[in-house]
Design an enzyme around this catalytic site. Structure first.
Site, PDB file in Angstrom:
ATOM      1  N   HIS A   9       0.830  -1.199   0.000  1.00 15.45           N
ATOM      2  CA  HIS A   9       0.000   0.000   0.000  1.00 15.45           C
ATOM      3  C   HIS A   9       0.871   1.258   0.000  1.00 15.45           C
ATOM      4  CE1 HIS A   9      -2.897  -3.032   1.269  1.00 15.45           C
ATOM      5  NE2 HIS A   9      -3.867  -2.171   0.985  1.00 15.45           N
ATOM      6  N   HIS A 179      26.995  -4.165   9.892  1.00 16.74           N
ATOM      7  CA  HIS A 179      25.698  -3.552   9.580  1.00 16.74           C
ATOM      8  C   HIS A 179      25.088  -4.318   8.417  1.00 16.74           C
ATOM      9  CE1 HIS A 179      27.510  -1.428   6.095  1.00 16.74           C
ATOM     10  NE2 HIS A 179      28.565  -1.345   6.881  1.00 16.74           N
TER      11      HIS A 179
END
Length: 328
Positions: A9, A179
């Protein structure tokens, strides 16, 4: 090829694709489909079919959508119902998408890739207070995250080759250490068995160390250790031929590692974030005078320096001329 269509959406899908490119660079076969007010299922079906029409007829499609039963899912189901080679997974997230992109070239089918997506979708959900309390498709013994104390070799009577050394598949300068890029694309690209995040400052900061170990891939051992401890372990014959990904935050620590005996031909320069007074060396690297001198010393040691933000990027050689052009 397996095509990956992300649909959600609003503009979420487009932004997930943009975010994934920060880690992997541009990936062939990845498509984002938006769903904005005024559009319906038929619009989504048309968008999906337009993407598929541009692909090889033999390609399969994995749809990653946001909500089970939502319009992006229902439209994908209408398409997949006519294409038995396709599959759909709900609950799309950035960790899920990154793992899918990392695995898609090796996956045998969209269904196979969907299994990976579902596993990561569960495993990536963690809380700060209880980071290890995660529903998992794998057994507990498959997860190996270690503290720095575990690196210290235990006493035993085994005879080891006194000249044996660790095999460092990659030494990367990246001030974020572990990371997303490291945990996904770099760890796979260099086929390492363990990750060493090497920093005196971080090794003495319990909170930062804990956070880094939480980010590490669950199938790899990860250690946050000082430079001196890294040198000690590297030179210990007990760990000879272990394939290691080494990460440091600055070139000065790379110099110390080499002076301590590390054998390396090339250093990957990935990311050094901006600090006051620093000068830009590349879009991902800024330097201070001490950094520049350390880089020059590495060149004097015969080490090649390679600027490369993500594994998918082509490496760019960091030359003395480039370093000499930096003025403070």
């Amino acid at each position: 090829m397996i095509q990956v269509i992300v649909a959600a959406h609003g503009k979420l899908a487009a932004e997930l694709v943009n975010s994934s490119e920060m880690v992997f660079g541009e990936v062939e076969g990845l498509h984002g489909v938006t769903f904005v007010p005024g559009e319906g299922q038929d619009t989504l079906v048309e968008k999906y079919e337009a993407i598929i029409a541009e692909c090889d007829p033999a390609d399969s499609v994995l749809f990653l959508v946001d909500l089970f039963g939502g319009s992006p899912y229902n439209a994908a189901a209408r398409v997949a119902a006519k294409r038995p080679q396709d599959d759909i997974v709900t609950g799309v997230s950035l960790p899920m998408l990154l793992e899918v992109l990392d695995a898609k070239d090796d996956a045998k089918s969209a269904e196979d890739l969907a299994t990976t997506a579902k596993e990561v979708g569960v495993m990536a959900v963690k809380s700060y207070r209880k980071p290890d309390e995660t529903a998992s498709f794998s057994s507990a013994e498959d997860t190996a995250v270690a503290s720095s104390e575990d690196v210290e070799p235990e006493e035993d009577n085994t005879q080891y080759d006194p000249n044996g050394r660790m095999s460092v598949n990659l030494l990367r300068i990246d001030d974020r250490l572990i990371h997303g890029q490291v945990a996904t694309s770099w760890a796979k690209a260099v086929k390492c068995e363990a990750i060493f995040a090497i920093s005196d400052e971080v090794a003495n900061d319990e909170l930062r160390k804990e956070l880094l170990l939480q980010i590490a891939p669950p199938h790899l051992k990860a250690y946050v250790i000082s430079v001196d401890k890294a040198i000690k372990v590297y030179n210990n014959p007990k760990y000879a031929s272990r394939n290691i990904l080494m990460l440091v935050t600055k070139p000065e620590d790379a110099v110390r590692l080499i002076e301590g005996g590390l054998r390396i031909d090339t250093i990957n320069v990935g990311g050094m974030t901006h600090k006051e007074g620093n000068k830009q060396l590349s879009d991902a690297v800024t330097v201070n005078p001490s950094n520049v001198e350390a880089f020059k010393k590495l060149l004097d040691m015969g080490v090649k320096l390679s600027l490369q933000k993500v594994a998918a990027n082509k490496p760019v050689e960091l030359t003395r001329e480039k370093l000499d052009s930096i003025k403070f």
